[in-house]
Each structure stands twice: as structure tokens, then as C-alpha cells.
Design an enzyme around this catalytic site. Sequence first.
Site, mmCIF file in Angstrom:
data_model
loop_
_atom_site.group_PDB
_atom_site.id
_atom_site.type_symbol
_atom_site.label_atom_id
_atom_site.label_comp_id
_atom_site.label_asym_id
_atom_site.label_seq_id
_atom_site.Cartn_x
_atom_site.Cartn_y
_atom_site.Cartn_z
ATOM 1 N N HIS A 160 -3.353 -1.378 1.817
ATOM 2 C CA HIS A 160 -3.674 -1.604 3.219
ATOM 3 C C HIS A 160 -5.192 -1.547 3.393
ATOM 4 C CE1 HIS A 160 0.458 -1.333 4.636
ATOM 5 N NE2 HIS A 160 0.615 -0.231 3.955
ATOM 6 N N CYS A 195 1.765 -4.600 0.858
ATOM 7 C CA CYS A 195 2.720 -3.488 0.829
ATOM 8 C C CYS A 195 4.152 -4.027 0.881
ATOM 9 C CB CYS A 195 2.420 -2.498 1.957
ATOM 10 S SG CYS A 195 3.156 -0.870 1.686
#
Length: 518
Positions: free
Chosen positions: A457, A336
Site C-alpha cells: 500500500h 494487496c
Amino acid sequence: MEKLHPIMFAGTGSDVGKSIIAAAFCRIFRQDGYHPAPFKAQNMALNSYATPEGLEIGRAQAVQAEAAGVPCHTDMNPLLLKPSSDCTAQVVLNGRPIGNRDAYEYFRVEGREDLRREVCSAYDRLAARYNPVVLEGAGSISEINLRDTDLVNLPMALHAGADVILVGDIDRGGVFASVYGSLMLLRPHERERIKGILINKFRGDIRLFEPGIKMLEDLCGIPVVGVVPYYRDIYIEEEDSLALATKSVQAEQGKVNIAVILLRHLSNFTDFNVLERDPRVHLFYTNNTDEIAKADIILLPGSKSTLADLHELRRNGVAQAVIRAHHEGATVMGICGGYQLMGQEVCDPDHVEGEIERLPGLGLLPVSTHMTGEKVTRQVKFQLTIDNSQLIINSKSTPSAVNFQLSTVNCQLTGYEIHMGTTIPTHDAPVSPLNLLEDGRTDGYYVNRTCMGTYIHGILDNPAFIDFLLEPFADKLADAGTAFDYQQFKEEQYDKLADHVRRHINLPLIYQILTTHD
């Protein structure tokens, strides 16, 4: 099953263990045949999770839902505040961001009733589907200066008709004053909702505290429903990242050393929980440039403020240390915000994050990130795009290991996205995604086995991906154990937590409280 009153665990202050106690009761009620669900009207955390519908809630409520054995939903955490500085936070309402607010603006009385209606409606929908709802308060129940704007503690308990258990932390000291003082600061109609006191994080011989239980009950006129000892051998995902730097800060001999870079605005640190348990690796959190140099694998985590963290990494020498370690053979992977950091540049011309409009990245990936105001939140299923010719078959690879690598590349993995910004290859770079999503989209960038990034994630929660990440270090893995089943481990931990709490509370009394009508 008999209908139970909703129950709220409220605290005498922050960090008394309300989230863990709520998770324990979600599992206890499930074990006892009920159909519970967690609820926290307002949560402040950088650690968030994407629901099956692709909306955002606090990670703590996702953990509690997992303990309850139910899918997480935004009704379990309708308001999420994600701090971006000491005084400002992004406000996420019913899973979607509605803008940034400073603390004074957010806690004004004006407009507060609109938010109150939203969180009460979310609770009402949840209460119609589950029995019981396990509510969690926030901070202290006795912040009298915020009483008129409070959405999460006693005003919510009053709306829900919840029986409140006041949780006090004896480990920090002053539990008598904090419990008694908290109750005395409540208004009479609020005090009536407090039906029990739970002392948490006890250390030592309980016999020494038994006279104190009677004293506390006499002072407060409310029963103590349990004294729960501090534990060290139960592992439940934490909501707060403050303890990360104290877990481990140095490399170790004999295992694959994995360094997670400690960002100032680090988010979704639970991405790395599985690696803390994997017997093949030693995970440590650091921004010490000497320790970074000792790592076999460097992980750049998510960030709530990518540009601010990028500026800090350049200032403190960590950026240069990561680049140098990679040039000397370390694998570097970003997740991310960490993926964005690894690129050629991060641009924010619309000031989505702040005043910085552009910074050069670490230059490890040929990608450019452009910050946008629209947040992407979704659960995903995906496969690695790595073809068989890119696998590393070395002298340590047995035929079964080779076959396992092939199955790793071809198996389906799961995770979730929560990010702002789009990342694309620079104009002269080849298209080389790391992952192929189930719907045909691609994700991330793959240079080689030592350099990659992804927006997903939870990618490390997939044992197959960890095997893929560790395989180049086969020479260190020979005597290090086998792959780790994180999902099975979490289920075992919820059961251990429930058993631990059961042993130290008066559960029949709690059930009596939850079935007795006022």
C-alpha cells in the site's frame, strides 16, 4: 508550553465531521507551539495504516498524527474494528488482530472491562508524552442502549478528564434537535463534561443563523464555540469509502484514464488519493463493464474479503471485462487484495475469510494465494526490480525522460503492508518480483509493463512509481502537466484546513476552556 486539558470532539451522530475537525485542531495546536497527538479509543474502518513499528491503526488517526507532525502509534487507536460483513468484524487490539467477533458478541458486557483497561492504558501512555491529546468520539454520544459497553465516547472523556466539544452537522438538518436531544439524554455527570458546541458543514449566509446560535446557547446552557462552513477546496483523506462511486464514474478524453474497480469490500482506498490530484490523469471508480473498456490503466484495490469480492467480480461480469481490457492493451495492476485477485487461484482451506475454500482468479499473473490467519503489517522501503532493458523508450521519450526512467528504477521508494495470505509463483512460473525490499525480501509479481501486482500500500504515493506507471502513455502526457508532489500537497491542505477552522471558531474561548480547572 502551558499544559492544556485534553479535548474531545464527540458527535450528535455519525459522519458529522469529527475526524476532520480533530485533524484541524491537531494542526492548530501544532502551529501554536504545542505538541499534540490524536486519540480514538475505538475506530471502525476498513481503511488502515501500518505504524513505524509494523502495527495496524485506523487511517484517520494516521492522518491526524500527520497533521500534528508526530509519528503514528497504536496508542492513538488501540482498538480497530475492520468489518467483514454487516454483523462481523476483525478486532485489532494494540495493532494486532485478536480474532473475528460478531456485533452481539463484541458488545456484550462480559469481558468488556478487559478492553476498557487496554484503551485507558493506551490513553494514559499517550497523555504522558503529548500536550494536548485530541480525542475523537465515535457515532453519537447518546446511544443509551450501548451506554454500559461504550469505550470511546463519554466514558473515555471521563477517564481522560477531557473537555468535550459536541459537533453537530447542520447540513443534514435538525441540528437544534440533535444537539439538544443529545445533551438531554446524558446523565448529569456526563453532561458536565460538555463545554462547547461546534456547528459543522454550514452553508449559506451566517447572519441567518446568528439568532439560532443564541437560542441554542440558551437552550443548552453551553456556548457555541464556532460555526464552520462547508468547504469544497480543501482535500483531506477520507475515512469512509461510501462517496467513491459519486466522485467520477466515466472516462475522459485527453488524459490517461485510470479505472479503480469498485469492490464491495474495498479497503485502503486512500492508495489512490494521489492520482485524483495528478493533472496528467483522470481517475474514476467503477464496476461498469463499458467504462472499464475505456480505461488505459485498471487498478484492482485492496479487499477485506478477497474471495467474496472475487466471487462477485465473476458474477457481475467485471472479471471478464478486466481480462478483455487487458488483452486489448490496458495496463492492469493489483494492490494487496487486488494482487491476489489477479492470480491463478485464491485458496482458503482454513476458512480464514469465510466458507469459500477456493476460487480461480483472473489468471493475469502466474501466482497462487493461500489465506493464512497471520496478518502481515509493516512499513517498507524498496526498489523496483525492473532492469534498464525493460524500460520503454519510445518516440516520445526525450533524453531527459530516458535518464529519469533510469533513476526511477534505481531510487528508493516507501510504503506499507497490511495483508493476510501468502502469494507465490505457480510451480511452472519463473520468479519475477516487482519490488526488492530493503531487507532483501521480494514483493509482488511483474509480467511486463502492462501487468503487475504488489502487496505494498502507498506505492502510488511515490512520484517515481507513478512516472514508471504512466510512461507507456507518453503520447497522452505531452500537454498534461508535471509530476505531482503528494506530500507537499497534504501539508498545504492541513494548513488550509487549520486556517479555515480558525476563521470560524472562537479559539480564545477554546483555550480558556482548556486551561480552566473545574
